[in-house]
Design a protein around this motif. Structure first.
Motif, mmCIF file in Angstrom:
data_model
loop_
_atom_site.group_PDB
_atom_site.id
_atom_site.type_symbol
_atom_site.label_atom_id
_atom_site.label_comp_id
_atom_site.label_asym_id
_atom_site.label_seq_id
_atom_site.Cartn_x
_atom_site.Cartn_y
_atom_site.Cartn_z
ATOM 1 N N GLU A 21 8.775 19.955 1.359
ATOM 2 C CA GLU A 21 7.557 20.613 0.862
ATOM 3 C C GLU A 21 7.086 19.975 -0.440
ATOM 4 O OE1 GLU A 21 6.434 24.938 -1.126
ATOM 5 O OE2 GLU A 21 8.052 24.813 0.362
ATOM 6 N N ILE A 22 8.028 19.682 -1.354
ATOM 7 C CA ILE A 22 7.671 19.064 -2.631
ATOM 8 C C ILE A 22 7.218 17.620 -2.417
ATOM 9 C CG2 ILE A 22 8.526 18.420 -4.910
ATOM 10 C CD1 ILE A 22 8.127 21.430 -4.420
ATOM 11 N N ALA A 23 7.844 16.928 -1.473
ATOM 12 C CA ALA A 23 7.429 15.557 -1.171
ATOM 13 C C ALA A 23 5.985 15.528 -0.690
ATOM 14 C CB ALA A 23 8.355 14.941 -0.116
ATOM 15 N N GLN A 24 5.627 16.474 0.180
ATOM 16 C CA GLN A 24 4.254 16.543 0.688
ATOM 17 C C GLN A 24 3.279 16.896 -0.422
ATOM 18 O OE1 GLN A 24 3.744 19.389 3.841
ATOM 19 N NE2 GLN A 24 1.701 18.672 4.369
ATOM 20 N N LYS A 25 3.660 17.809 -1.308
ATOM 21 C CA LYS A 25 2.788 18.229 -2.398
ATOM 22 C C LYS A 25 2.470 17.079 -3.342
ATOM 23 C CE LYS A 25 3.648 22.208 -4.261
ATOM 24 N NZ LYS A 25 2.410 23.014 -4.044
ATOM 25 N N ASN A 26 3.423 16.127 -3.485
ATOM 26 C CA ASN A 26 3.267 15.007 -4.410
ATOM 27 C C ASN A 26 2.942 13.690 -3.717
ATOM 28 O OD1 ASN A 26 4.224 15.949 -7.335
ATOM 29 N ND2 ASN A 26 5.488 17.012 -5.828
ATOM 30 N N ASN A 27 2.559 13.763 -2.430
ATOM 31 C CA ASN A 27 2.178 12.562 -1.667
ATOM 32 C C ASN A 27 3.283 11.518 -1.655
ATOM 33 O OD1 ASN A 27 -0.561 13.474 -1.124
ATOM 34 N ND2 ASN A 27 -0.995 13.049 -3.278
ATOM 35 N N ILE A 28 4.527 11.986 -1.528
ATOM 36 C CA ILE A 28 5.681 11.089 -1.477
ATOM 37 C C ILE A 28 6.017 10.818 -0.018
ATOM 38 C CG2 ILE A 28 8.129 10.830 -2.038
ATOM 39 C CD1 ILE A 28 7.676 12.617 -4.456
ATOM 40 N N THR A 29 5.878 9.572 0.400
ATOM 41 C CA THR A 29 6.144 9.218 1.795
ATOM 42 C C THR A 29 7.626 9.010 2.061
ATOM 43 O OG1 THR A 29 5.712 6.891 1.265
ATOM 44 C CG2 THR A 29 3.869 8.188 2.117
ATOM 45 N N ASN A 30 8.369 8.589 1.033
ATOM 46 C CA ASN A 30 9.810 8.377 1.169
ATOM 47 C C ASN A 30 10.534 9.252 0.149
ATOM 48 O OD1 ASN A 30 12.426 7.518 1.447
ATOM 49 N ND2 ASN A 30 12.001 5.352 1.117
ATOM 50 N N PRO A 31 11.080 10.407 0.579
ATOM 51 C CA PRO A 31 11.737 11.321 -0.367
ATOM 52 C C PRO A 31 12.943 10.713 -1.076
ATOM 53 C CG PRO A 31 11.296 12.416 1.732
ATOM 54 C CD PRO A 31 11.057 10.948 1.941
ATOM 55 N N ASN A 32 13.470 9.620 -0.534
ATOM 56 C CA ASN A 32 14.628 8.987 -1.153
ATOM 57 C C ASN A 32 14.244 8.028 -2.268
ATOM 58 O OD1 ASN A 32 16.505 10.221 0.648
ATOM 59 N ND2 ASN A 32 15.918 8.736 2.221
ATOM 60 N N TYR A 33 12.934 7.827 -2.460
ATOM 61 C CA TYR A 33 12.478 6.880 -3.478
ATOM 62 C C TYR A 33 11.751 7.618 -4.586
ATOM 63 C CZ TYR A 33 10.071 2.970 -5.689
ATOM 64 O OH TYR A 33 9.602 2.051 -6.601
ATOM 65 N N LEU A 34 12.419 7.777 -5.720
ATOM 66 C CA LEU A 34 11.823 8.389 -6.902
ATOM 67 C C LEU A 34 11.927 7.420 -8.065
ATOM 68 C CD1 LEU A 34 13.291 12.025 -6.758
ATOM 69 C CD2 LEU A 34 11.044 11.266 -6.013
ATOM 70 N N GLN A 35 10.952 7.492 -8.965
ATOM 71 C CA GLN A 35 10.959 6.631 -10.132
ATOM 72 C C GLN A 35 11.291 7.437 -11.372
ATOM 73 O OE1 GLN A 35 7.112 4.791 -10.179
ATOM 74 N NE2 GLN A 35 7.845 3.026 -9.061
ATOM 75 N N ILE A 36 12.107 6.869 -12.230
ATOM 76 C CA ILE A 36 12.440 7.525 -13.496
ATOM 77 C C ILE A 36 11.148 7.731 -14.308
ATOM 78 C CG2 ILE A 36 13.658 7.255 -15.698
ATOM 79 C CD1 ILE A 36 15.779 5.670 -14.207
ATOM 80 N N GLY A 37 10.955 8.946 -14.786
ATOM 81 C CA GLY A 37 9.742 9.262 -15.527
ATOM 82 C C GLY A 37 8.622 9.814 -14.661
ATOM 83 N N GLN A 38 8.767 9.747 -13.340
ATOM 84 C CA GLN A 38 7.744 10.279 -12.446
ATOM 85 C C GLN A 38 7.629 11.796 -12.608
ATOM 86 O OE1 GLN A 38 8.467 9.243 -8.357
ATOM 87 N NE2 GLN A 38 6.774 10.445 -7.565
ATOM 88 N N VAL A 39 6.410 12.299 -12.668
ATOM 89 C CA VAL A 39 6.175 13.737 -12.846
ATOM 90 C C VAL A 39 5.879 14.371 -11.493
ATOM 91 C CG1 VAL A 39 4.773 15.486 -13.980
ATOM 92 C CG2 VAL A 39 5.305 13.367 -15.181
ATOM 93 N N LEU A 40 6.685 15.332 -11.114
ATOM 94 C CA LEU A 40 6.524 16.010 -9.832
ATOM 95 C C LEU A 40 5.890 17.383 -10.046
ATOM 96 C CD1 LEU A 40 10.046 15.294 -8.281
ATOM 97 C CD2 LEU A 40 7.944 13.978 -7.941
ATOM 98 N N LYS A 41 4.911 17.700 -9.221
ATOM 99 C CA LYS A 41 4.331 19.048 -9.240
ATOM 100 C C LYS A 41 5.221 19.946 -8.377
ATOM 101 C CE LYS A 41 0.283 17.789 -7.740
ATOM 102 N NZ LYS A 41 -1.117 17.874 -7.287
ATOM 103 N N LEU A 42 5.686 21.045 -8.949
ATOM 104 C CA LEU A 42 6.583 21.945 -8.223
ATOM 105 C C LEU A 42 5.860 23.180 -7.706
ATOM 106 C CD1 LEU A 42 9.755 21.790 -10.499
ATOM 107 C CD2 LEU A 42 9.160 20.358 -8.534
ATOM 108 N N GLU A 43 4.776 23.571 -8.377
ATOM 109 C CA GLU A 43 4.022 24.739 -7.929
ATOM 110 C C GLU A 43 2.538 24.444 -7.931
ATOM 111 O OE1 GLU A 43 5.038 28.028 -10.379
ATOM 112 O OE2 GLU A 43 7.051 28.239 -9.552
#
Length: 221
Positions: free
Chosen positions: A199-221
């Motif tokens: 759900e969070i991956a979809q909210k943040n337009n993340i196509t690969n949930p295993n790929y995150l960048q240090i410093g990336q800001v994720l919207k949780l709500e």
């Protein structure tokens, strides 16, 4: 290393430069004796301008796989929404540690509005890519009357009476990715349920949930 985020979306190429204008609202008056005095007022709204490169080809220095149209649609949405959005510039050192986050010492959560943007297309300079010059303005919450806000005929001032605090937008809960984070672990820590990672991956337009960048800001709500 610099990372630019607009409404939680990272630009594919960090702009080479950014101009931040801290506006002033002070005024001067001349007394009857000819002496000039300075009337100090609250600072004006901060303005930020920069040019973002949007690509339609793969480059080793690009972040993400989205093409130019994805970001052009984002800019159009931000402009038409008439709502402020979170604008972050994150600086990291060579080890990936966040050394500075944000773009205003005044705001812990720097919300801005997209004032205008210009799309630059030049076959010789950009080829199939393009550049967009963006102008942002700081958004500052205000107190409004329970009824209407009275604005003078020239649109230069507003009068409010009975006040209540409003921000014009609910503050969104966000999370800044740290070294070693995974989307599953973030959801486990923030929600107590790691299965929310999709759900969070979809909210943040993340196509690969295993790929995150240090410093990336994720919207949780």
């Amino acid at each position: 290393m610099y990372q630019f985020y607009l409404d939680g979306v990272q630009l594919p190429v960090a702009p080479a430069s950014m101009s931040t204008k801290i506006n002033n609202k002070n005024s001067t008056l001349t007394l009857l004796n000819g002496e000039e005095i300075n009337l100090i007022k609250s600072p004006g709204l901060t303005e930020v301008t920069f040019t973002a490169l949007l690509v339609n080809r793969e480059y080793p220095f690009c972040k993400g796989s989205q093409r130019a149209q994805f970001y052009l649609d984002l800019f159009e949405r931000l402009k038409l929404s008439q709502q402020p959005f979170l604008f972050l510039v994150i600086r990291t050192d060579d080890n990936g540690k966040v050394v500075y986050q944000g773009n205003s010492s005044e705001n812990k959560e720097p919300y801005y509005t997209l004032e205008e943007y210009t799309i630059q297309e030049d076959a010789e300079e950009y080829g199939v890519d393009c550049a967009v010059e963006l102008s942002l303005k700081q958004y500052r919450s205000y107190s409004s009357a329970t009824g209407k806000i009275q604005i003078d005929n020239n649109g230069q001032s507003a009068t409010v009476t009975k006040q209540r605090e409003t921000t014009g937008k609910q503050t969104e809960k966000s999370y800044t990715v740290q070294k070693g984070d995974t989307l599953y672990n973030i959801c486990k820590k923030e929600f107590g349920d790691g299965s929310k990672y999709q759900e969070i991956a979809q909210k943040n337009n993340i196509t690969n949930p295993n790929y995150l960048q240090i410093g990336q800001v994720l919207k949780l709500e």
